[in-house]
Scaffold this motif. Structure first.
Motif, PDB file in Angstrom:
ATOM      1  N   SER B   4       0.898  -1.114  -0.117  1.00  0.00           N
ATOM      2  CA  SER B   4       0.322   0.048   0.102  1.00  0.00           C
ATOM      3  C   SER B   4       0.868   1.277   0.001  1.00  0.00           C
ATOM      4  CB  SER B   4      -0.875  -0.021   1.098  1.00  0.00           C
ATOM      5  OG  SER B   4      -0.020  -0.166   2.441  1.00  0.00           O
ATOM      6  N   CYS B   5       2.349   1.341   0.110  1.00  0.00           N
ATOM      7  CA  CYS B   5       3.136   2.561   0.186  1.00  0.00           C
ATOM      8  C   CYS B   5       3.455   2.746  -1.212  1.00  0.00           C
ATOM      9  CB  CYS B   5       4.420   2.124   0.895  1.00  0.00           C
ATOM     10  SG  CYS B   5       5.399   3.326   0.813  1.00  0.00           S
ATOM     11  N   VAL B   6       2.906   4.255  -1.460  1.00  0.00           N
ATOM     12  CA  VAL B   6       3.404   4.720  -2.629  1.00  0.00           C
ATOM     13  C   VAL B   6       4.739   4.460  -3.146  1.00  0.00           C
ATOM     14  CG1 VAL B   6       3.574   7.019  -1.965  1.00  0.00           C
ATOM     15  CG2 VAL B   6       2.631   6.710  -4.263  1.00  0.00           C
ATOM     16  N   PHE B   7       5.728   4.758  -2.173  1.00  0.00           N
ATOM     17  CA  PHE B   7       7.043   4.738  -2.646  1.00  0.00           C
ATOM     18  C   PHE B   7       7.578   3.213  -2.754  1.00  0.00           C
ATOM     19  CE2 PHE B   7       7.456   9.192  -0.381  1.00  0.00           C
ATOM     20  CZ  PHE B   7       7.122   9.645  -1.522  1.00  0.00           C
ATOM     21  N   CYS B   8       6.748   2.370  -2.264  1.00  0.00           N
ATOM     22  CA  CYS B   8       7.246   0.891  -2.628  1.00  0.00           C
ATOM     23  C   CYS B   8       6.845   0.372  -3.967  1.00  0.00           C
ATOM     24  CB  CYS B   8       6.557  -0.087  -1.465  1.00  0.00           C
ATOM     25  SG  CYS B   8       7.550   0.062   0.120  1.00  0.00           S
ATOM     26  N   SER B   9       5.660   1.071  -4.216  1.00  0.00           N
ATOM     27  CA  SER B   9       4.681   0.585  -5.416  1.00  0.00           C
ATOM     28  C   SER B   9       5.302   1.493  -6.654  1.00  0.00           C
ATOM     29  CB  SER B   9       3.454   0.370  -5.220  1.00  0.00           C
ATOM     30  OG  SER B   9       2.987   1.927  -4.841  1.00  0.00           O
ATOM     31  N   LEU B  35      11.725  20.563  -6.605  1.00  0.00           N
ATOM     32  CA  LEU B  35      11.463  19.909  -5.510  1.00  0.00           C
ATOM     33  C   LEU B  35      12.146  18.395  -5.695  1.00  0.00           C
ATOM     34  CD1 LEU B  35       9.070  19.524  -2.541  1.00  0.00           C
ATOM     35  CD2 LEU B  35      10.052  17.528  -3.455  1.00  0.00           C
ATOM     36  N   LEU B  36      13.357  17.989  -5.277  1.00  0.00           N
ATOM     37  CA  LEU B  36      13.755  16.598  -5.167  1.00  0.00           C
ATOM     38  C   LEU B  36      13.599  15.918  -4.247  1.00  0.00           C
ATOM     39  CD1 LEU B  36      17.365  17.343  -6.593  1.00  0.00           C
ATOM     40  CD2 LEU B  36      15.226  17.170  -8.193  1.00  0.00           C
ATOM     41  N   ARG B  37      13.253  14.610  -4.349  1.00  0.00           N
ATOM     42  CA  ARG B  37      12.926  13.589  -3.230  1.00  0.00           C
ATOM     43  C   ARG B  37      14.108  12.644  -3.433  1.00  0.00           C
ATOM     44  NH1 ARG B  37       7.268  12.965  -4.430  1.00  0.00           N
ATOM     45  NH2 ARG B  37       6.204  14.613  -3.245  1.00  0.00           N
ATOM     46  N   VAL B  38      14.617  12.470  -2.028  1.00  0.00           N
ATOM     47  CA  VAL B  38      15.820  11.414  -1.819  1.00  0.00           C
ATOM     48  C   VAL B  38      14.883  10.223  -1.116  1.00  0.00           C
ATOM     49  CG1 VAL B  38      17.779  10.542  -0.987  1.00  0.00           C
ATOM     50  CG2 VAL B  38      17.638  12.876  -1.874  1.00  0.00           C
ATOM     51  N   ILE B  39      14.385   9.214  -2.076  1.00  0.00           N
ATOM     52  CA  ILE B  39      13.811   8.014  -1.422  1.00  0.00           C
ATOM     53  C   ILE B  39      14.473   6.945  -1.160  1.00  0.00           C
ATOM     54  CG2 ILE B  39      11.459   6.734  -1.712  1.00  0.00           C
ATOM     55  CD1 ILE B  39      10.656   9.040  -4.109  1.00  0.00           C
ATOM     56  N   HIS B  40      14.299   6.300   0.007  1.00  0.00           N
ATOM     57  CA  HIS B  40      15.056   5.061   0.682  1.00  0.00           C
ATOM     58  C   HIS B  40      14.730   3.927  -0.302  1.00  0.00           C
ATOM     59  CE1 HIS B  40      17.281   1.929   3.049  1.00  0.00           C
ATOM     60  NE2 HIS B  40      17.796   2.776   3.461  1.00  0.00           N
ATOM     61  N   ALA B  41      15.383   2.852  -0.540  1.00  0.00           N
ATOM     62  CA  ALA B  41      14.954   1.774  -1.419  1.00  0.00           C
ATOM     63  C   ALA B  41      14.028   0.903  -0.633  1.00  0.00           C
ATOM     64  CB  ALA B  41      16.170   0.994  -1.747  1.00  0.00           C
ATOM     65  N   ARG B  42      14.354   1.018   0.646  1.00  0.00           N
ATOM     66  CA  ARG B  42      13.370   0.125   1.478  1.00  0.00           C
ATOM     67  C   ARG B  42      12.393   0.811   2.301  1.00  0.00           C
ATOM     68  NH1 ARG B  42      15.960  -1.954   5.787  1.00  0.00           N
ATOM     69  NH2 ARG B  42      18.113  -0.693   5.588  1.00  0.00           N
ATOM     70  N   HIS B  43      11.450   0.086   2.751  1.00  0.00           N
ATOM     71  CA  HIS B  43      10.364   0.530   3.566  1.00  0.00           C
ATOM     72  C   HIS B  43      10.420   0.665   5.043  1.00  0.00           C
ATOM     73  CE1 HIS B  43       6.126   1.899   4.004  1.00  0.00           C
ATOM     74  NE2 HIS B  43       6.097   1.189   5.148  1.00  0.00           N
ATOM     75  N   VAL B  44      11.411   1.873   5.322  1.00  0.00           N
ATOM     76  CA  VAL B  44      11.815   1.999   6.622  1.00  0.00           C
ATOM     77  C   VAL B  44      11.067   3.346   7.033  1.00  0.00           C
ATOM     78  CG1 VAL B  44      13.932   2.704   8.008  1.00  0.00           C
ATOM     79  CG2 VAL B  44      14.144   0.854   6.253  1.00  0.00           C
ATOM     80  N   ARG B  45      10.526   3.149   8.329  1.00  0.00           N
ATOM     81  CA  ARG B  45       9.865   4.476   8.871  1.00  0.00           C
ATOM     82  C   ARG B  45      10.697   5.521   9.286  1.00  0.00           C
ATOM     83  NH1 ARG B  45       4.663   4.458  10.509  1.00  0.00           N
ATOM     84  NH2 ARG B  45       3.782   5.780  12.108  1.00  0.00           N
ATOM     85  N   GLU B  46      11.628   5.460  10.017  1.00  0.00           N
ATOM     86  CA  GLU B  46      12.234   6.553  10.675  1.00  0.00           C
ATOM     87  C   GLU B  46      13.773   6.401  10.392  1.00  0.00           C
ATOM     88  OE1 GLU B  46      10.551   9.020  12.131  1.00  0.00           O
ATOM     89  OE2 GLU B  46       8.989   8.192  13.118  1.00  0.00           O
ATOM     90  N   MET B  47      14.400   7.879  10.331  1.00  0.00           N
ATOM     91  CA  MET B  47      15.928   7.483  10.352  1.00  0.00           C
ATOM     92  C   MET B  47      16.472   6.836  11.320  1.00  0.00           C
ATOM     93  SD  MET B  47      16.722   9.328   7.344  1.00  0.00           S
ATOM     94  CE  MET B  47      18.838   9.306   7.691  1.00  0.00           C
ATOM     95  N   SER B  48      16.065   6.990  12.717  1.00  0.00           N
ATOM     96  CA  SER B  48      16.446   6.452  13.613  1.00  0.00           C
ATOM     97  C   SER B  48      16.591   4.842  13.395  1.00  0.00           C
ATOM     98  CB  SER B  48      16.398   6.741  14.932  1.00  0.00           C
ATOM     99  OG  SER B  48      15.044   7.331  14.913  1.00  0.00           O
ATOM    100  N   ASP B  49      15.783   4.162  12.816  1.00  0.00           N
ATOM    101  CA  ASP B  49      15.703   2.708  12.548  1.00  0.00           C
ATOM    102  C   ASP B  49      16.779   2.239  11.780  1.00  0.00           C
ATOM    103  OD1 ASP B  49      13.398   2.735  13.967  1.00  0.00           O
ATOM    104  OD2 ASP B  49      11.789   3.177  12.063  1.00  0.00           O
ATOM    105  N   LEU B  50      17.311   3.201  11.036  1.00  0.00           N
ATOM    106  CA  LEU B  50      18.532   2.832  10.350  1.00  0.00           C
ATOM    107  C   LEU B  50      19.990   2.541  10.902  1.00  0.00           C
ATOM    108  CD1 LEU B  50      17.701   5.107   7.158  1.00  0.00           C
ATOM    109  CD2 LEU B  50      17.377   2.558   7.236  1.00  0.00           C
ATOM    110  N   PRO B  51      20.908   1.513  10.407  1.00  0.00           N
ATOM    111  CA  PRO B  51      22.116   1.819  11.198  1.00  0.00           C
ATOM    112  C   PRO B  51      22.801   3.374  10.871  1.00  0.00           C
ATOM    113  CG  PRO B  51      21.781  -0.232   9.769  1.00  0.00           C
ATOM    114  CD  PRO B  51      20.697   0.709   9.663  1.00  0.00           C
TER     115      PRO B  51
END
Lengths: 140, 140
Positions: B4-9, B35-51
């Motif tokens: 259901s995520c527009v940035f996954c689909s 406007l540019l968007r930098v979109i993570h390849a994976r469905h991650v919720r918050e920056m602090s969820d990333l290493p």
């Protein structure tokens, strides 16, 4: 230092953590009293004006602010923004969001959609924020 | 991946640069077509969820997007934001601002204050953006 800049001439909020690079302050924004600001110590206009290593260090402080808010308050979402159109001195807004806050899911700069969420920002909470930031950034 | 995520689909815009970590797209936002968007390849919720190392790599791509826009367009100010209240899939807005744009100096999410600035986003400009991003991120 620029005399007319509010972030050069004042802390811009209650300082919760500080080092030589930046300070993290509780901004007490209307509607969003737990908004934290991470303010660069120097008057720099854009993130891309900073050396890469300094940008990275500043962002680790922004992410520590995000993590401290998440750990202590479990908000629905965290918002991060560096705008500076009015005050062009690098500073980051770190904003905990809740489904019943005044603007959710819109950005906090849109028109309010409902009354503010009741949030108590008492000294025990501020002490826990100071402590958590100090721990998270102890090796920063 | 979340169906259901527009940035996954979908790409979420015209892809100007991409690697395994993220893509940089031209979002063609109303009022702010650059406007540019930098979109993570994976469905991650918050920056602090990333290493931490992955966060740092993503931010270098955000700052490259900022620098490419500054070098090619010399805007008055750059705005950076990671919100995700509606689409909780890590993505950064990188927004060139001009004094005569629809919202300046307010954030782009406030009510427009004037008609949009006329900005031509033609293929030569898009080609220069692709080229500049590729150069800036060639060693990323």
């Amino acid at each position: 230092m620029t005399v007319s800049c509010v972030f050069c001439s004042s802390d811009g909020g209650e300082v919760l953590w500080r080092d030589e690079l930046c300070r993290i302050v509780l901004a007490r924004e209307e509607h969003h009293p737990l908004l934290l600001r991470v303010i660069h110590a120097r008057h720099v206009r854009e993130m891309s004006d900073l050396p890469a290593a300094e940008r990275a260090r500043l962002m680790e402080r922004v992410f520590a602010a995000e993590l401290a808010l998440r750990e202590l308050l479990a908000p629905e979402k965290l918002n991060l923004a560096s705008l500076g159109n009015v005050v062009p001195h690098v500073h980051w807004h770190v904003v905990p969001r809740w489904k019943d806050d005044a603007h959710f899911p819109s950005p906090i700069w849109s028109a309010p959609e409902r009354p503010s969420r009741s949030l108590v920002v008492d000294e025990p909470l501020r002490a826990r924020l100071r402590e958590r930031l100090a721990t998270l950034l102890s090796s920063a």
